[in-house]
Design a protein around this motif. Structure first.
Motif, PDB file in Angstrom:
ATOM      1  N   ASN A 159      -6.245  10.562  -1.241  1.00  0.00           N
ATOM      2  CA  ASN A 159      -7.352   9.625  -1.109  1.00  0.00           C
ATOM      3  C   ASN A 159      -8.636  10.306  -0.649  1.00  0.00           C
ATOM      4  N   TYR A 211      -1.088  10.448   1.505  1.00  0.00           N
ATOM      5  CA  TYR A 211      -2.173   9.478   1.308  1.00  0.00           C
ATOM      6  C   TYR A 211      -3.520  10.113   1.637  1.00  0.00           C
ATOM      7  N   PRO A 250      -3.685   2.765  -3.156  1.00  0.00           N
ATOM      8  CA  PRO A 250      -3.808   1.494  -2.423  1.00  0.00           C
ATOM      9  C   PRO A 250      -3.403   1.665  -0.970  1.00  0.00           C
ATOM     10  N   GLY A 251      -4.257   1.187  -0.086  1.00  0.00           N
ATOM     11  CA  GLY A 251      -3.993   1.318   1.348  1.00  0.00           C
ATOM     12  C   GLY A 251      -3.200   0.170   1.916  1.00  0.00           C
ATOM     13  N   MET A 296      -5.346  -0.525   5.331  1.00  0.00           N
ATOM     14  CA  MET A 296      -6.625  -0.038   4.792  1.00  0.00           C
ATOM     15  C   MET A 296      -7.696   0.071   5.861  1.00  0.00           C
ATOM     16  N   GLY A 318       0.822  -1.206   0.000  1.00  0.00           N
ATOM     17  CA  GLY A 318       0.000   0.000   0.000  1.00  0.00           C
ATOM     18  C   GLY A 318       0.854   1.253   0.000  1.00  0.00           C
TER      19      GLY A 318
END
Length: 149
Positions: free
Chosen positions: A133, A129, A141-142, A146, A93
């Motif tokens: 995001n 991020y 992508p985490g 996530m 991620g």
């Protein structure tokens, strides 16, 4: 060239197909139109300056010693860090691979603070991020974090 580029950018922006379901008053045409107008204005101003006898300064170059060899260690370390990020972003991620990218880049460029650099890299990665995001709507992508973030 700037004038032609400005006309090209404006033409492309004005003929862009945009769905009626765009978010808010600022759509995808706004930035290209502003850049196209800026290019046209800059082209006209530079043309007027040249016609009035204006000449640009000659380039003096950077303050470097051309007799010194290239620093291939730094170049290869940076290339390795970027390649590692490309490989690790899927399984780990962005928050983890981004932290490794930022820390590895700082290390390759000469920073040697083992307690400070990883913390700054982790904070910068999480901040990046979050901005992409959550605020910009660009999904990154985490990875395993996530559910935590």
């Amino acid at each position: 060239m700037l004038f032609v580029l400005g006309v090209l950018v404006l033409t492309d922006a004005l003929t862009m197909d945009v769905d009626i379901t765009q978010r808010g008053p600022v759509g995808p045409k706004t930035v290209p139109i502003v850049i196209g107008i800026g290019l046209l204005v800059l082209a006209v101003l530079l043309s007027l300056d040249v016609l009035r006898g204006g000449r640009g300064e000659s380039e003096t170059g950077e303050d470097i010693d051309l007799s010194e060899p290239s620093d291939w260690r730094t170049v290869l370390l940076l290339a390795g860090v970027f390649l590692g990020n490309a490989v690790l972003i899927g399984p780990l991620g962005f928050p983890i691979s981004g932290a490794l990218l930022f820390w590895g880049s700082a290390y390759a460029l000469g920073s040697r603070h083992p307690s400070r650099d990883p913390l700054i890299a982790a904070g910068l990665s999480l901040f990046t991020y979050f901005i992409f995001n959550n605020l910009l709507g660009v999904p990154l992508p985490g990875g395993p974090l996530m559910g935590v973030i």
